[in-house]
Scaffold this active site. Structure first.
Site, PDB file in Angstrom:
ATOM      1  N   LYS A 200       0.846  -1.203   0.000  1.00 17.01           N
ATOM      2  CA  LYS A 200       0.000   0.000   0.000  1.00 17.01           C
ATOM      3  C   LYS A 200       0.878   1.250   0.000  1.00 17.01           C
ATOM      4  O   LYS A 200       1.485   1.604   1.000  1.00 17.01           O
ATOM      5  CB  LYS A 200      -0.945   0.051   1.197  1.00 17.01           C
ATOM      6  CG  LYS A 200      -2.061   1.059   0.909  1.00 17.01           C
ATOM      7  CD  LYS A 200      -2.665   1.722   2.110  1.00 17.01           C
ATOM      8  CE  LYS A 200      -1.868   2.809   2.739  1.00 17.01           C
ATOM      9  NZ  LYS A 200      -1.685   4.028   1.922  1.00 17.01           N
ATOM     10  N   GLU A 275       9.809   0.898  10.573  1.00 15.74           N
ATOM     11  CA  GLU A 275      10.875   1.897  10.390  1.00 15.74           C
ATOM     12  C   GLU A 275      10.200   3.245  10.595  1.00 15.74           C
ATOM     13  O   GLU A 275       9.387   3.661   9.773  1.00 15.74           O
ATOM     14  CB  GLU A 275      11.484   1.730   8.993  1.00 15.74           C
ATOM     15  CG  GLU A 275      12.871   2.305   8.889  1.00 15.74           C
ATOM     16  CD  GLU A 275      12.864   3.642   8.225  1.00 15.74           C
ATOM     17  OE1 GLU A 275      12.799   4.649   8.959  1.00 15.74           O
ATOM     18  OE2 GLU A 275      12.920   3.694   6.992  1.00 15.74           O
ATOM     19  N   CYS A 309      13.662  10.415   7.370  1.00 17.26           N
ATOM     20  CA  CYS A 309      13.503   9.948   8.745  1.00 17.26           C
ATOM     21  C   CYS A 309      14.812  10.074   9.530  1.00 17.26           C
ATOM     22  O   CYS A 309      14.802  10.258  10.737  1.00 17.26           O
ATOM     23  CB  CYS A 309      12.999   8.511   8.760  1.00 17.26           C
ATOM     24  SG  CYS A 309      13.896   7.457   7.644  1.00 17.26           S
ATOM     25  N   GLU A 406       9.884  15.212  15.763  1.00 20.74           N
ATOM     26  CA  GLU A 406      10.273  15.108  14.356  1.00 20.74           C
ATOM     27  C   GLU A 406       9.467  16.131  13.556  1.00 20.74           C
ATOM     28  O   GLU A 406       8.243  16.070  13.517  1.00 20.74           O
ATOM     29  CB  GLU A 406       9.976  13.698  13.835  1.00 20.74           C
ATOM     30  CG  GLU A 406      10.338  13.538  12.380  1.00 20.74           C
ATOM     31  CD  GLU A 406      10.267  12.097  11.905  1.00 20.74           C
ATOM     32  OE1 GLU A 406       9.186  11.493  11.986  1.00 20.74           O
ATOM     33  OE2 GLU A 406      11.300  11.582  11.436  1.00 20.74           O
TER      34      GLU A 406
HETATM   35  P1  NAI Z   1       1.812   8.189   8.353  1.00 25.91           P
HETATM   36  O1  NAI Z   1       2.575   7.362   9.291  1.00 25.91           O
HETATM   37  O2  NAI Z   1       0.395   8.527   8.684  1.00 25.91           O
HETATM   38  O3  NAI Z   1       1.781   7.492   6.892  1.00 25.91           O
HETATM   39  C1  NAI Z   1       2.679   6.517   6.424  1.00 25.91           C
HETATM   40  C2  NAI Z   1       1.921   5.397   5.737  1.00 25.91           C
HETATM   41  O4  NAI Z   1       1.050   4.784   6.681  1.00 25.91           O
HETATM   42  C3  NAI Z   1       1.015   5.830   4.580  1.00 25.91           C
HETATM   43  O5  NAI Z   1       0.999   4.837   3.586  1.00 25.91           O
HETATM   44  C4  NAI Z   1      -0.350   5.917   5.245  1.00 25.91           C
HETATM   45  O6  NAI Z   1      -1.412   5.748   4.336  1.00 25.91           O
HETATM   46  C5  NAI Z   1      -0.276   4.756   6.207  1.00 25.91           C
HETATM   47  N1  NAI Z   1      -1.180   4.838   7.362  1.00 25.91           N
HETATM   48  C6  NAI Z   1      -1.627   5.957   7.996  1.00 25.91           C
HETATM   49  N2  NAI Z   1      -2.452   5.612   9.008  1.00 25.91           N
HETATM   50  C7  NAI Z   1      -2.544   4.258   9.014  1.00 25.91           C
HETATM   51  C8  NAI Z   1      -3.242   3.319   9.820  1.00 25.91           C
HETATM   52  N3  NAI Z   1      -4.023   3.703  10.820  1.00 25.91           N
HETATM   53  N4  NAI Z   1      -3.078   2.004   9.544  1.00 25.91           N
HETATM   54  C9  NAI Z   1      -2.279   1.592   8.546  1.00 25.91           C
HETATM   55  N5  NAI Z   1      -1.617   2.441   7.737  1.00 25.91           N
HETATM   56  C10 NAI Z   1      -1.732   3.755   7.974  1.00 25.91           C
HETATM   57  O7  NAI Z   1       2.628   9.511   8.104  1.00 25.91           O
HETATM   58  P2  NAI Z   1       2.086  10.936   7.574  1.00 25.91           P
HETATM   59  O8  NAI Z   1       0.788  11.255   8.214  1.00 25.91           O
HETATM   60  O9  NAI Z   1       2.126  10.911   6.107  1.00 25.91           O
HETATM   61  O10 NAI Z   1       3.215  11.899   8.117  1.00 25.91           O
HETATM   62  C11 NAI Z   1       3.190  12.338   9.477  1.00 25.91           C
HETATM   63  C12 NAI Z   1       4.572  12.345  10.059  1.00 25.91           C
HETATM   64  O11 NAI Z   1       5.082  11.025  10.077  1.00 25.91           O
HETATM   65  C13 NAI Z   1       5.604  13.120   9.292  1.00 25.91           C
HETATM   66  O12 NAI Z   1       5.557  14.476   9.576  1.00 25.91           O
HETATM   67  C14 NAI Z   1       6.870  12.477   9.771  1.00 25.91           C
HETATM   68  O13 NAI Z   1       7.227  13.023  11.010  1.00 25.91           O
HETATM   69  C15 NAI Z   1       6.492  11.032   9.967  1.00 25.91           C
HETATM   70  N6  NAI Z   1       6.896  10.209   8.813  1.00 25.91           N
HETATM   71  C16 NAI Z   1       8.006   9.426   8.933  1.00 25.91           C
HETATM   72  C17 NAI Z   1       8.451   8.711   7.845  1.00 25.91           C
HETATM   73  C18 NAI Z   1       9.666   7.856   7.913  1.00 25.91           C
HETATM   74  O14 NAI Z   1      10.314   7.655   6.892  1.00 25.91           O
HETATM   75  N7  NAI Z   1       9.995   7.261   9.040  1.00 25.91           N
HETATM   76  C19 NAI Z   1       7.782   8.785   6.541  1.00 25.91           C
HETATM   77  C20 NAI Z   1       6.588   9.575   6.550  1.00 25.91           C
HETATM   78  C21 NAI Z   1       6.192  10.266   7.655  1.00 25.91           C
END
Ligand code: NAI
Ligand code: MG
Length: 502
Positions: A200, A275, A309, A406
């Site tokens: 996904k 991660e 990240c 972050e």
């Molecule tokens: P997120 O963690 O919500 O999204 C990442 C992935 O998880 C996307 O594919 C999203 O559709 C999915 N997702 C979201 N909620 C979910 C749920 N309840 N169950 C299963 N999958 C779910 O991150 P978002 O909202 O895009 O960004 C928020 C913050 O997260 C950013 O500001 C950053 O701090 C952090 N982040 C960290 C990343 C990393 O590489 N470790 C990458 C993206 C965001």
């Protein structure tokens, strides 16, 4: 202090044909609409314009994709292939990525906003390399033979060995900061071990994964082995994480959602790797090569608009050189060309989405209100699209949100330190532990701090060096498990012990 801007982007002609067809999901080798018929809009972050409508998958579509992956795992041609055949198909995905590098890089720039040159040399090149690296591992997955002693059965003889078996159907949920590369990090080891997959992509950036799905089919990976369901996290993502016929879920994204994934996995106790976020310390000692360290510190935070990240977002500088380093990083920030990723002059593109723009600008306002001072940037860029100024904050202190949380944007907090003991404590003063940077000419000092810092990756006199062979992952709340390297294979294998009486 203000950042200059470049001209707005237009959709490159190479992408017109891909974008003109409806963007469907890949389930059991077929491109299908969502069962609900719904679609969602995908935006160009440089212009705030809709560039595509993509199928909005939800629980029903996840169910179909998981059934398809289950059938492919249990009885499809994939399960009967030799490791060598599997490896050759995975290698071919790498070749096809390389053959389509220009188009994939353009897609990444259009969807994510990053500079085109970065998309090409970092995202696309590393994605191709990841498949090639993992292709080689397919034939090198081996168990052990083990001699037994069995104290309660003296004189008996056994032949015992372990088998390394693929874990089964895996759900993979990826973020938007390196859309194609995150798909490669996830798919590579899962394919090498013989698993089948439901991927996904992030709702902000689904396009390059869909193009990759076409290349996966072209490479000859059998139907149902890789399924791609586009949709939102709370719906499609949550349905995948909680699905009882999924054996393992691999997630990259926020620590907050990582914790939800763990909760969702409890139904069938599927295995989980995560991660997650970071707030990585980047430490410059006064004996460092200062010019290199300044450039490195800027790159550590401004690369990919700070949406990394492992970004070096807490910059610790030894007191004697603090002013010089802050001035140097601030000068780089102030002179950075911010604009469309398609402008060859651009050094920093827009943030990925309006949501991320609001989030990062909120952190900036909070940091300034709490008493941090911007020695470069500090605000947004006045133009369409989600542009934020590269920002250096000084007078930052450990309790401020800009030092603790972050931000995931081009914002670094610079703080002075006096000695070794103090910097170890400060560097580890975080709930996260993803990465750290160390700049010094003293190798003992470098190795000492490398050993005491609680982080999954430590870079010395460099930063953001990633390689398919080098494991990457988090200590503390930055995650569970490792990506890349042969360590990543373990996430997708389980060990079976076989014991034979002779
Ligand atoms: P997120 O963690 O919500 O999204 C990442 C992935 O998880 C996307 O594919 C999203 O559709 C999915 N997702 C979201 N909620 C979910 C749920 N309840 N169950 C299963 N999958 C779910 O991150 P978002 O909202 O895009 O960004 C928020 C913050 O997260 C950013 O500001 C950053 O701090 C952090 N982040 C960290 C990343 C990393 O590489 N470790 C990458 C993206 C965001
Ligand atoms: Mg979210």
């Amino acid at each position: 202090m203000s950042s200059s801007t470049a001209s707005p982007s237009t959709i490159p002609s190479d992408l017109e044909s891909f974008l003109s067809s409806p963007k469907r999901m890949l389930i059991n080798g077929k491109w299908v609409n969502a069962k609900s018929g719904k679609t969602f809009d995908v935006y160009d972050p440089a212009t705030d314009q809709v560039i595509a409508k993509v199928a909005e998958g939800d629980r029903d579509d996840i169910n179909a994709a998981v059934s398809s992956a289950r059938a492919a795992f249990d009885s499809g041609p994939w399960s009967k292939m030799t490791a060598s055949e599997r490896g050759r198909l995975i290698w071919k995905i790498g070749d096809l990525i390389e053959a389509n590098a220009d188009e994939l890089a353009q897609l990444e720039t259009l969807d994510n906003g990053k500079p085109l040159a970065v998309a090409k040399v970092a995202d696309v090149a590393l994605a191709a390399d990841m498949f090639r690296y993992m292709a080689g591992w397919a034939t090198k997955i081996e168990g052990n033979t083990i001699s037994l002693n069995v104290p309660y059965s003296p004189g008996s003889e056994f032949h015992a060995y372990t088998l390394k078996e693929p874990i089964g159907v895996v759900g993979q949920i990826i973020p938007w900061n390196f859309p194609l590369l995150m798909a490669a990090w996830k798919l590579g080891p899962a394919l090498a071990t013989g698993c089948t997959i439901v991927l996904k992509p992030a709702e902000q950036t689904p396009l390059s994964a869909l193009r990759l799905g076409e290349l996966v089919a072209e490479a000859g990976i059998p139907d149902g082995v890789v399924n791609i369901v586009t949709g939102f996290g709370e719906t499609a993502g949550a349905a995948l994480a909680s699905h009882n016929d999924v054996d393992k879920v691999a997630f990259t994204g926020s620590t907050e959602v990582g914790k939800l994934i763990i909760g969702a996995a409890t139904g069938n106790l599927k295995k989980v790797t995560l991660e997650l976020g970071g707030k990585s310390p980047n430490v410059i000692y006064d004996d460092a090569d200062i010019d290199t360290a300044i450039a490195g510190a800027a790159d550590a935070i401004f690369f990919n608009q700070g949406q990394v990240c492992s970004a070096g977002s807490r910059l610790y500088v030894q007191r004697g050189i603090y002013d010089e380093v802050v001035a140097g990083v601030s000068e780089i920030a102030a002179n950075m060309k911010v604009g469309s990723g398609f402008d060859p002059e651009t050094q920093m593109g827009p943030l990925v989405s309006r949501e991320q723009f609001d989030r990062v600008s909120g952190f900036l306002r909070a940091g300034l209100a709490e008493g941090a001072e911007a020695s470069a940037g500090g605000g947004t860029v006045d133009r369409n699209g989600y542009f934020v100024q590269p920002t250096v904050l000084k007078n930052a202190s450990p309790e401020m949100s800009v030092v603790r949380e972050e931000i995931f944007g081009p914002v670094v907090a610079a703080m002075p330190f006096d000695n070794d003991g103090e910097i170890t404590t400060q560097a580890n003063n975080s709930t996260y532990g993803l990465a750290a940077g160390i700049w010094t000419r003293d190798i003992s000092k470098a190795h000492r701090l490398a050993k005491s810092v609680k982080a999954g990756t430590v870079w010395v006199n460099c930063y953001s060096i990633f390689d398919a062979a080098l494991p990457f992952g988090g200590y503390k709340q930055s995650g569970w498990g490792r990506e890349m390297g042969h360590a990543a294979l373990e996430n997708y294998l389980q060990t079976k012990s076989v014991c034979v009486s002779l």
